[in-house]
Design an enzyme around this catalytic site. Structure first.
Site, mmCIF file in Angstrom:
data_model
loop_
_atom_site.group_PDB
_atom_site.id
_atom_site.type_symbol
_atom_site.label_atom_id
_atom_site.label_comp_id
_atom_site.label_asym_id
_atom_site.label_seq_id
_atom_site.Cartn_x
_atom_site.Cartn_y
_atom_site.Cartn_z
ATOM 1 N N ASP A 70 0.916 -0.783 0.019
ATOM 2 C CA ASP A 70 0.028 0.331 -0.120
ATOM 3 C C ASP A 70 0.869 1.324 0.044
ATOM 4 O OD1 ASP A 70 -3.088 0.562 0.187
ATOM 5 O OD2 ASP A 70 -2.245 1.362 2.012
ATOM 6 N N LYS A 173 13.678 6.388 -11.853
ATOM 7 C CA LYS A 173 12.279 6.620 -10.917
ATOM 8 C C LYS A 173 12.820 4.966 -10.056
ATOM 9 C CE LYS A 173 7.517 5.784 -9.680
ATOM 10 N NZ LYS A 173 6.310 5.422 -9.889
HETATM 11 P P1 ITT Z 1 -4.120 -2.397 -5.755
HETATM 12 O O1 ITT Z 1 -4.299 -2.199 -4.314
HETATM 13 O O2 ITT Z 1 -4.073 -3.555 -6.521
HETATM 14 O O3 ITT Z 1 -1.948 -2.606 -5.100
HETATM 15 P P2 ITT Z 1 -3.645 0.693 -5.933
HETATM 16 O O4 ITT Z 1 -3.482 0.954 -7.397
HETATM 17 O O5 ITT Z 1 -4.787 0.419 -5.444
HETATM 18 O O6 ITT Z 1 -3.678 -1.157 -6.169
HETATM 19 P P3 ITT Z 1 -3.083 2.042 -3.373
HETATM 20 O O7 ITT Z 1 -4.374 1.666 -2.883
HETATM 21 O O8 ITT Z 1 -1.421 1.789 -2.770
HETATM 22 O O9 ITT Z 1 -3.440 0.879 -5.444
HETATM 23 O O10 ITT Z 1 -3.096 3.508 -3.705
HETATM 24 C C1 ITT Z 1 -2.045 3.971 -4.846
HETATM 25 C C2 ITT Z 1 -2.132 5.513 -4.576
HETATM 26 O O11 ITT Z 1 -0.770 6.325 -4.500
HETATM 27 C C3 ITT Z 1 -1.704 5.074 -6.737
HETATM 28 O O12 ITT Z 1 -3.187 5.381 -6.849
HETATM 29 C C4 ITT Z 1 -1.395 6.328 -6.392
HETATM 30 O O13 ITT Z 1 -2.397 7.713 -6.538
HETATM 31 C C5 ITT Z 1 -0.232 6.484 -5.505
HETATM 32 N N1 ITT Z 1 1.061 6.660 -5.164
HETATM 33 C C6 ITT Z 1 1.380 5.552 -5.082
HETATM 34 N N2 ITT Z 1 2.637 5.163 -5.334
HETATM 35 C C7 ITT Z 1 2.787 5.823 -6.866
HETATM 36 C C8 ITT Z 1 3.423 6.209 -7.366
HETATM 37 O O14 ITT Z 1 5.287 5.855 -7.550
HETATM 38 N N3 ITT Z 1 3.901 7.194 -8.520
HETATM 39 C C9 ITT Z 1 2.404 8.083 -8.834
HETATM 40 N N4 ITT Z 1 1.654 7.482 -7.948
HETATM 41 C C10 ITT Z 1 1.650 6.779 -6.454
#
Ligand code: ITT
Length: 193
Positions: A70, A173
């Site tokens: 997460d 990155k």
């Molecule tokens: P899963 O839960 O299926 O892994 P998700 O996209 O729903 O996928 P999260 O709930 O962890 O993942 O939300 C992560 C959010 O945080 C993601 O949608 C981005 O908006 C932001 N985020 C996380 N890592 C990032 C990154 O490397 N670059 C840009 N935004 C990021």
């Protein structure tokens, strides 16, 4: 025979970034690979809780070594928002353009643009849960720049650089990101396991 490890994510960008860090000793399996098409609901109020929800869901159902991740963006001037709500900050899950717009509107006129990306990984290895974290400090740009990456990458400029994550190659990155740091810790752990 490589170690098999399921990555409990539906985010193909996360998958791609993590897969690029993993060498031949670990075989990364996707949810698709194990026949899971479930969108695991994130009901926790912390990154740690949500990471655990994803890994435990897979472990309970498939009894496999696995991890959930997460992650999100923490902006100081917004009291830590969007935080655990990063994926759905503007309402709809994964609407990155709307999320960025909301962040930029909320930061209008605010000088302190300090922010960080954080990742928490919950790894379930031989039935035990282990947590790993990674973070990267930076600032929020006034305008988006770049087409790479995903999420908030076009507005996040890591400290020590004059370009955003979205202007970097994935390899660049992947040397400094929150996710890269956390997954490097997982790999180090597995190499000793
Ligand atoms: P899963 O839960 O299926 O892994 P998700 O996209 O729903 O996928 P999260 O709930 O962890 O993942 O939300 C992560 C959010 O945080 C993601 O949608 C981005 O908006 C932001 N985020 C996380 N890592 C990032 C990154 O490397 N670059 C840009 N935004 C990021």
């Amino acid at each position: 025979m490589p170690l098999q490890l399921v990555f409990a994510t539906n985010n193909r960008h996360k998958l791609k970034e993590v897969a690029a860090k993993i060498n031949g000793e670990i075989q990364l399996l996707t949810l698709q690979d194990i026949g899971c098409d479930q969108d695991i609901e994130e009901t926790g109020s912390t990154f740690k809780e949500n990471a655990g929800i994803k890994s435990h869901y897979i472990h309970t159902k498939y009894h496999m070594n696995c991890f959930g991740e997460d992650s999100g963006l923490i902006i100081d001037a917004l009291n830590g928002e969007p935080g655990v709500y990063s994926a759905r900050y503007a309402g709809e899950h994964g609407n990155h353009a709307a999320n960025i717009k909301k962040v930029l509107e909320k930061l209008k006129g605010i000088e302190n643009r300090k922010a960080r990306f954080v990742t928490v990984i919950s790894l379930i290895w031989n039935k035990d849960e282990h947590f790993f974290e990674g973070a990267v400090e930076g600032t929020i740009r006034h305008q988006p720049a770049g087409n790479g990456g995903f999420g908030y990458d076009p507005v996040f400029q890591p400290d020590g650089y004059d370009i955003t994550f979205a202007e970097m190659s994935m390899e660049e990155k992947n040397k400094i990101s929150h996710r890269a740091k956390a997954i490097e810790k997982v790999i180090a752990f597995l190499n000793k396991a």
